[in-house]
Design a protein around this motif. Structure first.
Motif, PDB file in Angstrom:
ATOM      1  N   THR A  91       0.768  -0.943  -0.147  1.00 17.35           N
ATOM      2  CA  THR A  91       0.059   0.147   0.093  1.00 17.35           C
ATOM      3  C   THR A  91       0.817   1.167   0.072  1.00 17.35           C
ATOM      4  N   LYS A  92       0.796   1.891  -1.187  1.00 15.45           N
ATOM      5  CA  LYS A  92       1.370   3.215  -1.139  1.00 15.45           C
ATOM      6  C   LYS A  92       0.867   4.184  -0.337  1.00 15.45           C
ATOM      7  N   CYS A  93       1.825   4.767   0.254  1.00 19.36           N
ATOM      8  CA  CYS A  93       1.371   6.116   1.593  1.00 19.36           C
ATOM      9  C   CYS A  93       1.906   7.288   1.175  1.00 19.36           C
ATOM     10  N   GLU A  94       1.768   8.133   1.895  1.00 25.14           N
ATOM     11  CA  GLU A  94       1.848   9.648   2.030  1.00 25.14           C
ATOM     12  C   GLU A  94       1.680  10.493   3.580  1.00 25.14           C
ATOM     13  N   TRP A  95       3.167  10.756   3.761  1.00 27.59           N
ATOM     14  CA  TRP A  95       2.941  11.265   5.310  1.00 27.59           C
ATOM     15  C   TRP A  95       3.675  12.561   5.002  1.00 27.59           C
ATOM     16  N   ARG A  96       2.943  13.347   5.132  1.00 29.60           N
ATOM     17  CA  ARG A  96       3.728  15.166   5.404  1.00 29.60           C
ATOM     18  C   ARG A  96       3.996  15.622   3.892  1.00 29.60           C
ATOM     19  N   GLY A  97       3.128  14.956   3.141  1.00 33.86           N
ATOM     20  CA  GLY A  97       4.336  15.583   2.238  1.00 33.86           C
ATOM     21  C   GLY A  97       5.575  14.420   1.142  1.00 33.86           C
ATOM     22  N   GLN A  98       5.118  13.224   1.850  1.00 35.70           N
ATOM     23  CA  GLN A  98       6.301  12.962   1.733  1.00 35.70           C
ATOM     24  C   GLN A  98       5.752  11.253   0.942  1.00 35.70           C
TER      25      GLN A  98
END
Length: 135
Positions: free
Chosen positions: A25-32
């Motif tokens: 599962t691709k994720c994004e956290w704080r723009g990263q």
């Protein structure tokens, strides 16, 4: 180890996610952007360790040029690089034990492709003074 949801709640930041080719599962956290939940979870653990001075100089996605006999064979990008305290015995021989801080190169892999395995082994052979790990 804390779950992704626990860390997300603790930090008060929602995490966007979508599935990809190998079921990660691709994720994004704080723009990263992260290729998997596993990679994001490991990054949050490493960030916490860096804040506690257990590791230092954490870098995401360091790239290595894999050159043999002066020819660029390919490039290898790992998930993380950081410095860790302690003793490390490099593969160059018994006389090359490194004390103090040494560089760790780490990949968070749930599914190891043949291409990845070949690149990882080649990188490990070319850069023997680095501590290569998978998690």
């Amino acid at each position: 180890m804390k779950s992704l949801q626990q860390l997300s709640r603790r930090l008060g930041i929602p995490i966007a996610a979508k599935r990809s080719k190998y079921g990660n599962t691709k994720c994004e956290w704080r723009g990263q952007k992260f290729d998997s939940k596993r990679e994001l979870e490991r990054y949050l653990v490493l960030r916490d360790m860096e804040k506690k001075d257990e590791i230092r100089n954490l870098v995401r996605q360091p790239e290595f040029k894999l050159i043999v006999n002066g020819e660029l064979i390919c490039k290898y990008r790992s998930d993380f690089a950081y410095d860790e305290p302690g003793e490390f015995l490099s593969e160059k021989g018994l006389g090359s034990a490194l004390r103090g801080w040494h560089r760790v190169i780490e990949d968070s892999k749930g599914f190891q492709t043949k291409d990845w395995a070949i690149k990882f082994k080649l990188a490990k052979a070319l850069f023997r003074d680095l501590d290569w790990r998978t998690s």
